[in-house]
Design a protein around this motif. Structure first.
Motif, PDB file in Angstrom:
ATOM      1  N   CYS A 118      -2.509  -5.009  -2.101  1.00  0.00           N
ATOM      2  CA  CYS A 118      -1.648  -3.861  -1.828  1.00  0.00           C
ATOM      3  C   CYS A 118      -0.199  -4.326  -1.889  1.00  0.00           C
ATOM      4  CB  CYS A 118      -1.965  -3.265  -0.453  1.00  0.00           C
ATOM      5  SG  CYS A 118      -1.043  -1.741  -0.110  1.00  0.00           S
ATOM      6  N   THR A 120       3.501  -3.364  -1.151  1.00  0.00           N
ATOM      7  CA  THR A 120       4.129  -2.421  -0.232  1.00  0.00           C
ATOM      8  C   THR A 120       5.640  -2.397  -0.418  1.00  0.00           C
ATOM      9  OG1 THR A 120       4.444  -4.054   1.522  1.00  0.00           O
ATOM     10  CG2 THR A 120       2.327  -2.891   1.466  1.00  0.00           C
ATOM     11  N   SER A 166      -5.166   4.826  -6.944  1.00  0.00           N
ATOM     12  CA  SER A 166      -4.203   5.678  -6.235  1.00  0.00           C
ATOM     13  C   SER A 166      -4.855   6.903  -5.607  1.00  0.00           C
ATOM     14  CB  SER A 166      -3.107   6.137  -7.209  1.00  0.00           C
ATOM     15  OG  SER A 166      -3.677   6.873  -8.286  1.00  0.00           O
ATOM     16  N   ARG A 169      -5.768   8.787   0.629  1.00  0.00           N
ATOM     17  CA  ARG A 169      -4.643   9.245   1.430  1.00  0.00           C
ATOM     18  C   ARG A 169      -3.844   8.041   1.924  1.00  0.00           C
ATOM     19  NH1 ARG A 169      -4.946  14.555   2.513  1.00  0.00           N
ATOM     20  NH2 ARG A 169      -6.964  15.594   2.203  1.00  0.00           N
ATOM     21  N   GLN A 170      -2.533   8.160   1.879  1.00  0.00           N
ATOM     22  CA  GLN A 170      -1.655   7.084   2.349  1.00  0.00           C
ATOM     23  C   GLN A 170      -1.992   6.698   3.782  1.00  0.00           C
ATOM     24  OE1 GLN A 170       1.156   5.260   1.453  1.00  0.00           O
ATOM     25  NE2 GLN A 170       1.618   5.990  -0.610  1.00  0.00           N
ATOM     26  N   SER A 171      -2.293   7.685   4.601  1.00  0.00           N
ATOM     27  CA  SER A 171      -2.580   7.406   6.013  1.00  0.00           C
ATOM     28  C   SER A 171      -3.819   6.524   6.164  1.00  0.00           C
ATOM     29  CB  SER A 171      -2.774   8.714   6.781  1.00  0.00           C
ATOM     30  OG  SER A 171      -3.812   9.502   6.198  1.00  0.00           O
ATOM     31  N   ILE A 173      -4.929   4.146   4.009  1.00  0.00           N
ATOM     32  CA  ILE A 173      -4.580   2.763   3.666  1.00  0.00           C
ATOM     33  C   ILE A 173      -3.698   2.154   4.744  1.00  0.00           C
ATOM     34  CG2 ILE A 173      -3.349   1.319   1.989  1.00  0.00           C
ATOM     35  CD1 ILE A 173      -6.117   2.329   1.132  1.00  0.00           C
ATOM     36  N   ARG A 174      -2.798   2.939   5.282  1.00  0.00           N
ATOM     37  CA  ARG A 174      -1.936   2.441   6.362  1.00  0.00           C
ATOM     38  C   ARG A 174      -2.781   1.980   7.548  1.00  0.00           C
ATOM     39  NH1 ARG A 174       3.165   2.984   7.426  1.00  0.00           N
ATOM     40  NH2 ARG A 174       3.471   4.581   5.821  1.00  0.00           N
ATOM     41  N   MET A 184       5.539   1.302   3.320  1.00  0.00           N
ATOM     42  CA  MET A 184       4.721   2.207   2.513  1.00  0.00           C
ATOM     43  C   MET A 184       3.852   1.414   1.552  1.00  0.00           C
ATOM     44  SD  MET A 184       7.030   5.501   1.436  1.00  0.00           S
ATOM     45  CE  MET A 184       5.593   6.133   0.548  1.00  0.00           C
ATOM     46  N   ALA A 185       2.624   1.842   1.390  1.00  0.00           N
ATOM     47  CA  ALA A 185       1.756   1.285   0.360  1.00  0.00           C
ATOM     48  C   ALA A 185       2.149   1.906  -0.978  1.00  0.00           C
ATOM     49  CB  ALA A 185       0.298   1.577   0.676  1.00  0.00           C
ATOM     50  N   VAL A 186       2.669   1.096  -1.877  1.00  0.00           N
ATOM     51  CA  VAL A 186       3.118   1.589  -3.177  1.00  0.00           C
ATOM     52  C   VAL A 186       1.991   1.528  -4.202  1.00  0.00           C
ATOM     53  CG1 VAL A 186       4.699   1.135  -5.107  1.00  0.00           C
ATOM     54  CG2 VAL A 186       5.532   1.027  -2.743  1.00  0.00           C
ATOM     55  N   TYR A 188      -2.185  -0.027  -4.784  1.00  0.00           N
ATOM     56  CA  TYR A 188      -3.383  -0.752  -4.388  1.00  0.00           C
ATOM     57  C   TYR A 188      -4.058  -1.204  -5.676  1.00  0.00           C
ATOM     58  CZ  TYR A 188      -7.340  -2.269  -1.625  1.00  0.00           C
ATOM     59  OH  TYR A 188      -8.295  -3.044  -1.015  1.00  0.00           O
TER      60      TYR A 188
END
Length: 251
Positions: A118, A120, A166, A169-171, A173-174, A184-186, A188
């Motif tokens: 990942c 970031t 991609s 959801r961003q949440s 991966i966070r 932020m995960a840019v 993966y």
């Protein structure tokens, strides 16, 4: 403004073999999904591609990226579960034939790739005011994407496949990677040795989309603008794209 002379050009330009290698690398890069092999990636090779990523350009030299290496199969499984949920949601966003084609696409290699990575972006790394980001706040994110591209090209030169996942959801991966709120995960990425690389992008082969004509995407002095010499350049663009479509460097 002084015009560069042929002597200046020769001094700065790579030789033919070096330039051909750069273009070949760009043209041979693929988004890899289903061809990963279980063979581990050696640490020296991993170090080289991470170094390439770290030497990417960044606005204000802020270097906002960090790299979260994932080798643990349990963590990969959690990421895969997050993908599976989001992928089912994504399929419902398409209709008819597109949904059918989408459902048949292989869009990740999370569990098969020896390494998940990942990349970031730490949005506070260089402080609240950053040269070049004063008016476009997303420049740090764009810089992190440059690191992704550097790593991808370096990996292809090493014979490694890379797949960008991609669809989650961003949440999710966070939470899985315990990322701080400011980070932020840019991207993966799935990384590993592969059985083969496809000649053409898989989505192009599957008929999802075709590569657009480059000569139709170039404007002069403003959107939709033309120039007296436009056709000469457009002819060169068409010729270069025709070579590139065959995997040949446009030299």
């Amino acid at each position: 403004m002084k015009t560069a002379t042929p002597g200046h050009q020769a001094h700065h330009q790579f030789d033919d073999a070096e330039r051909a290698a750069v273009y070949r690398n760009i043209l041979a890069r693929r988004d890899v999904r289903g061809q990963f092999l279980p063979e581990p990636v050696a640490d020296d090779m991993l170090a080289r591609i991470l170094t390439a990523a770290h030497f990417a350009p960044s606005v204000g030299f802020m270097q906002p990226w960090s790299f979260v290496l994932v080798r643990d199969q349990a963590v990969k499984q959690r990421v895969h579960d997050a993908f599976t949920l989001a992928n089912a949601e994504a399929a419902q966003m398409f209709e008819g034939k597109q949904r059918e084609v989408y459902s048949g696409l292989r869009l990740q290699g999370i569990l098969e790739a020896p390494i998940n990575l990942c990349i970031t972006c730490d949005r506070d790394r260089a402080g609240p005011v950053v040269i070049g980001r004063t008016h476009i706040k997303a420049m740090d994110l764009y810089s992190s994407v440059c690191a992704v591209q550097n790593l991808w090209l370096a990996a292809r030169a090493e014979g490694l496949g890379v797949g960008w996942v991609s669809i989650f959801r961003q949440s999710a991966i966070r939470e899985i990677l315990s990322l701080p709120e400011r980070v932020m995960a840019v991207a993966y990425l799935c990384i590993g040795h592969v059985s083969h690389f496809f000649d053409q992008p898989e989505l192009q082969t599957a008929g999802w989309r075709q590569r657009l004509p480059l000569d139709e995407l170039v404007h002069f002095d403003g959107w939709g603008g033309e120039h007296a010499d436009a056709e000469s350049l457009r002819a060169e663009l068409r010729a270069a794209q025709a070579l590139a479509a065959r995997g040949l460097p446009p030299l």
